[in-house]
Design a protein around this motif. Structure first.
Motif, PDB file in Angstrom:
ATOM      1  N   GLY A 238       0.799  -1.220   0.000  1.00 42.68           N
ATOM      2  CA  GLY A 238       0.000   0.000   0.000  1.00 42.68           C
ATOM      3  C   GLY A 238       0.831   1.268   0.000  1.00 42.68           C
ATOM      4  N   ASP A 239       2.154   1.128   0.172  1.00 42.84           N
ATOM      5  CA  ASP A 239       3.030   2.296   0.080  1.00 42.84           C
ATOM      6  C   ASP A 239       3.298   2.632  -1.388  1.00 42.84           C
ATOM      7  N   ILE A 240       3.646   3.885  -1.644  1.00 42.14           N
ATOM      8  CA  ILE A 240       4.113   4.325  -2.962  1.00 42.14           C
ATOM      9  C   ILE A 240       5.635   4.414  -2.905  1.00 42.14           C
ATOM     10  N   VAL A 241       6.291   3.714  -3.821  1.00 41.31           N
ATOM     11  CA  VAL A 241       7.755   3.714  -3.870  1.00 41.31           C
ATOM     12  C   VAL A 241       8.199   4.542  -5.067  1.00 41.31           C
ATOM     13  N   LEU A 242       9.160   5.416  -4.842  1.00 42.71           N
ATOM     14  CA  LEU A 242       9.596   6.367  -5.861  1.00 42.71           C
ATOM     15  C   LEU A 242      11.091   6.185  -6.111  1.00 42.71           C
ATOM     16  N   ASN A 243      11.441   5.874  -7.357  1.00 45.69           N
ATOM     17  CA  ASN A 243      12.847   5.903  -7.759  1.00 45.69           C
ATOM     18  C   ASN A 243      13.175   7.358  -8.070  1.00 45.69           C
ATOM     19  N   ARG A 244      13.868   8.017  -7.172  1.00 43.50           N
ATOM     20  CA  ARG A 244      14.045   9.471  -7.289  1.00 43.50           C
ATOM     21  C   ARG A 244      14.820   9.878  -8.540  1.00 43.50           C
ATOM     22  N   MET A 245      15.630   8.952  -9.084  1.00 40.59           N
ATOM     23  CA  MET A 245      16.387   9.263 -10.295  1.00 40.59           C
ATOM     24  C   MET A 245      15.571   9.031 -11.558  1.00 40.59           C
ATOM     25  N   ARG A 246      14.486   8.272 -11.468  1.00 36.17           N
ATOM     26  CA  ARG A 246      13.687   7.952 -12.653  1.00 36.17           C
ATOM     27  C   ARG A 246      12.240   8.398 -12.506  1.00 36.17           C
ATOM     28  N   ALA A 247      11.950   9.179 -11.467  1.00 30.99           N
ATOM     29  CA  ALA A 247      10.570   9.603 -11.222  1.00 30.99           C
ATOM     30  C   ALA A 247      10.024  10.409 -12.388  1.00 30.99           C
ATOM     31  N   PHE A 248      10.868  11.278 -12.983  1.00 27.13           N
ATOM     32  CA  PHE A 248      10.375  12.136 -14.062  1.00 27.13           C
ATOM     33  C   PHE A 248      10.142  11.364 -15.351  1.00 27.13           C
ATOM     34  N   LEU A 252       7.868   5.025 -10.607  1.00 26.73           N
ATOM     35  CA  LEU A 252       7.227   4.966  -9.289  1.00 26.73           C
ATOM     36  C   LEU A 252       6.058   3.994  -9.375  1.00 26.73           C
ATOM     37  N   GLY A 253       5.539   3.606  -8.231  1.00 23.47           N
ATOM     38  CA  GLY A 253       4.392   2.708  -8.245  1.00 23.47           C
ATOM     39  C   GLY A 253       4.013   2.247  -6.849  1.00 23.47           C
ATOM     40  N   GLN A 254       3.000   1.422  -6.817  1.00 22.50           N
ATOM     41  CA  GLN A 254       2.428   0.927  -5.569  1.00 22.50           C
ATOM     42  C   GLN A 254       3.048  -0.420  -5.187  1.00 22.50           C
ATOM     43  N   ALA A 255       3.489  -0.549  -3.940  1.00 16.07           N
ATOM     44  CA  ALA A 255       3.969  -1.837  -3.437  1.00 16.07           C
ATOM     45  C   ALA A 255       2.755  -2.682  -3.044  1.00 16.07           C
ATOM     46  N   ARG A 256       2.684  -3.855  -3.617  1.00 19.45           N
ATOM     47  CA  ARG A 256       1.543  -4.732  -3.316  1.00 19.45           C
ATOM     48  C   ARG A 256       1.862  -5.782  -2.265  1.00 19.45           C
ATOM     49  N   LEU A 274      -6.687   9.113   0.682  1.00 14.24           N
ATOM     50  CA  LEU A 274      -6.016   8.715  -0.561  1.00 14.24           C
ATOM     51  C   LEU A 274      -5.676   7.234  -0.519  1.00 14.24           C
ATOM     52  N   THR A 275      -6.059   6.504  -1.562  1.00 16.65           N
ATOM     53  CA  THR A 275      -5.693   5.092  -1.657  1.00 16.65           C
ATOM     54  C   THR A 275      -4.441   4.949  -2.508  1.00 16.65           C
ATOM     55  N   ALA A 276      -3.718   3.845  -2.296  1.00 15.73           N
ATOM     56  CA  ALA A 276      -2.500   3.606  -3.066  1.00 15.73           C
ATOM     57  C   ALA A 276      -2.822   3.459  -4.549  1.00 15.73           C
ATOM     58  N   GLY A 277      -3.963   2.826  -4.857  1.00 10.92           N
ATOM     59  CA  GLY A 277      -4.337   2.641  -6.254  1.00 10.92           C
ATOM     60  C   GLY A 277      -4.578   3.961  -6.958  1.00 10.92           C
ATOM     61  N   TRP A 278      -5.332   4.868  -6.304  1.00 14.45           N
ATOM     62  CA  TRP A 278      -5.598   6.175  -6.911  1.00 14.45           C
ATOM     63  C   TRP A 278      -4.297   6.952  -7.078  1.00 14.45           C
ATOM     64  N   LEU A 324      -8.688  14.794  -6.466  1.00 15.98           N
ATOM     65  CA  LEU A 324      -9.151  13.836  -5.456  1.00 15.98           C
ATOM     66  C   LEU A 324     -10.658  13.970  -5.266  1.00 15.98           C
ATOM     67  N   PRO A 325     -11.442  12.949  -5.678  1.00  9.27           N
ATOM     68  CA  PRO A 325     -12.895  12.974  -5.472  1.00  9.27           C
ATOM     69  C   PRO A 325     -13.273  12.465  -4.087  1.00  9.27           C
ATOM     70  N   ALA A 326     -14.547  12.452  -3.803  1.00  9.77           N
ATOM     71  CA  ALA A 326     -15.042  11.864  -2.557  1.00  9.77           C
ATOM     72  C   ALA A 326     -14.744  10.370  -2.551  1.00  9.77           C
ATOM     73  N   SER A 327     -14.679   9.779  -1.346  1.00 12.25           N
ATOM     74  CA  SER A 327     -14.223   8.391  -1.204  1.00 12.25           C
ATOM     75  C   SER A 327     -15.064   7.397  -2.006  1.00 12.25           C
ATOM     76  N   ASP A 328     -16.416   7.572  -2.014  1.00 12.81           N
ATOM     77  CA  ASP A 328     -17.266   6.631  -2.760  1.00 12.81           C
ATOM     78  C   ASP A 328     -16.971   6.696  -4.258  1.00 12.81           C
ATOM     79  N   GLU A 329     -16.858   7.899  -4.790  1.00 16.39           N
ATOM     80  CA  GLU A 329     -16.579   8.064  -6.211  1.00 16.39           C
ATOM     81  C   GLU A 329     -15.169   7.574  -6.537  1.00 16.39           C
ATOM     82  N   LEU A 330     -14.249   7.815  -5.619  1.00 13.28           N
ATOM     83  CA  LEU A 330     -12.869   7.358  -5.821  1.00 13.28           C
ATOM     84  C   LEU A 330     -12.828   5.846  -5.979  1.00 13.28           C
ATOM     85  N   ARG A 331     -13.524   5.115  -5.098  1.00 14.81           N
ATOM     86  CA  ARG A 331     -13.535   3.646  -5.181  1.00 14.81           C
ATOM     87  C   ARG A 331     -14.177   3.177  -6.479  1.00 14.81           C
TER      88      ARG A 331
END
Length: 377
Positions: A238-248, A252-256, A274-278, A324-331
């Motif tokens: 659920g964390d977001i991992v960022l390769n700081r040298m390749r972010a641009f 980056l992406g979500q750890a599952r 905020l969800t990891a997927g969004w 960022l929408p409301a939680s119901d719409e986000l899901r």
């Protein structure tokens, strides 16, 4: 069988990039320099490449980075440049031979250095490697057959590229739906949990520009992990991992799953609805990547493709805003996007498997012909 040094002549002429355009040498062979490739400040220190030359990366851990030059140009000094002796070696045959799995393994075996840092096979050592040298008509026939397979692989690469563009465009829709923009500093925070002695058994993860966060064993980067993992960062599911040298570039992406990542990566934990997927959909979108690129710090400029040691500061990143929408719409939207991207990912998986089979066929074909297990029609 003949040593490479007896069928090629090394080209070791230094040139200026302003006279000969820069070339890239990678899995697709020798091509015009790819966008985003870091350039050195000493542009004059490059090697000349002529049409018909063979080029291979002396970094022998970069397996498959070789090929036949179709245009004049220049490459970094880390490459070996060779001109085939046309009376004994067909250049197109050599192109496929150098890229075959068997040669890559032999090339690596002849290398020297520290595996974790640098493993090189210079021209002097490579020149002693013995290669199969059938008669020129047989070499030509092998090359013609493998040219057809390589053309199929190129088509698959084009298809995969189109699918990835479609996948990244999915996130673009979120920027045009009129949602309120919220600063990332209110939606995620950086965590810095180290492996220490308790978490060194967690799997190693890497961050790919195309695939996001994946198991290091599944990555094509062949990165070597440090022997001591205690200082590696822990990324939780659920964390977001960022390769700081390749972010641009989308690195980056979500750890599952829980895992360990490079100490140079940034680990961000979503909060505040905020969800990891969004977060992954929005942050891997072209719009957000473009916004990030404006904050990359390093030597050079990203718009010119010559930034060196590029990195994005987490503080600058968290200053950006996302829809960022409301939680119901986000899901609801996230579930729909999961279906769309899932279908694209399934197609990409099938393309990758077919590509791998074709590459295996190329390597097996050369071996079968030169050992007499297969006859050419």
């Amino acid at each position: 069988m003949a040593p490479i040094g007896s069928v090629v002549v090394e080209r070791n002429e230094k040139v200026h990039e302003s006279e000969f355009p820069a070339l890239s040498v990678g899995q697709r062979g020798v091509t015009p320099q790819l966008e985003g490739v870091a350039k050195t400040q000493t542009e004059s220190d490059r090697k000349l490449v002529r049409v018909g030359d063979l080029v291979i990366n002396s970094r022998s851990d970069r397996r498959g980075a070789s090929g036949l030059a179709r245009q004049d140009g220049s490459v970094s000094l880390v490459y070996s440049v060779m001109t085939p002796k046309s009376e004994v070696l067909v250049a197109e045959y050599a192109h496929h031979l150098l890229r075959s799995t068997a040669f890559q393994e032999e090339f690596f075996r002849w290398g020297v250095g520290i595996v974790d840092d640098l493993w090189s096979t210079n021209f002097t050592r490579m020149s002693r490697i013995r290669i199969p040298l059938p008669p020129r008509p047989v070499q030509r026939a092998i090359a013609d057959e493998l040219d057809q397979i390589e053309a199929m692989i190129s088509k698959l690469d084009e298809l995969a590229s189109s699918l990835r563009v479609r996948r990244s465009a999915v996130g673009s829709t979120l920027h045009s739906m009129g949602f309120d923009l919220v600063g990332l500093k209110w939606l995620m925070h950086e965590v810095d949990e180290r492996a220490g002695d308790d978490n060194q058994d967690l799997p190693l993860l890497s961050v790919s520009i195309h695939h996001g966060v994946q198991l290091r064993d599944e990555s094509s980067s062949r990165q070597q992990a440090s022997v001591d993992l205690s200082k590696y960062k822990v990324a939780r599911a659920g964390d977001i991992v960022l390769n700081r040298m390749r972010a641009f570039q989308g690195g980056l992406g979500q750890a599952r799953i829980d895992g360990l990542v490079s100490p140079d990566y940034a680990v961000l934990r979503p909060m505040g609805g905020l969800t990891a997927g969004w977060a992954e959909y929005v942050m891997r979108s072209p719009e957000f990547i473009e916004a990030m690129s404006q904050w990359v710090r390093g030597i050079g400029a990203t718009d010119q493709g010559n930034v060196r040691t590029p990195r994005i500061n987490v503080r600058d990143l968290l200053g950006l805003r996302i829809p960022l929408p409301a939680s119901d719409e986000l899901r609801h939207i996230s579930d729909h996007l999961d279906q769309v991207t899932g279908s694209i990912d399934d197609m990409l998986t099938k393309v990758a498997k077919l590509r791998e089979l074709l590459i295996e066929r190329c390597s097996a074909f050369i071996a079968d012909v030169v050992t007499g297990r297969k006859e050419l029609a």
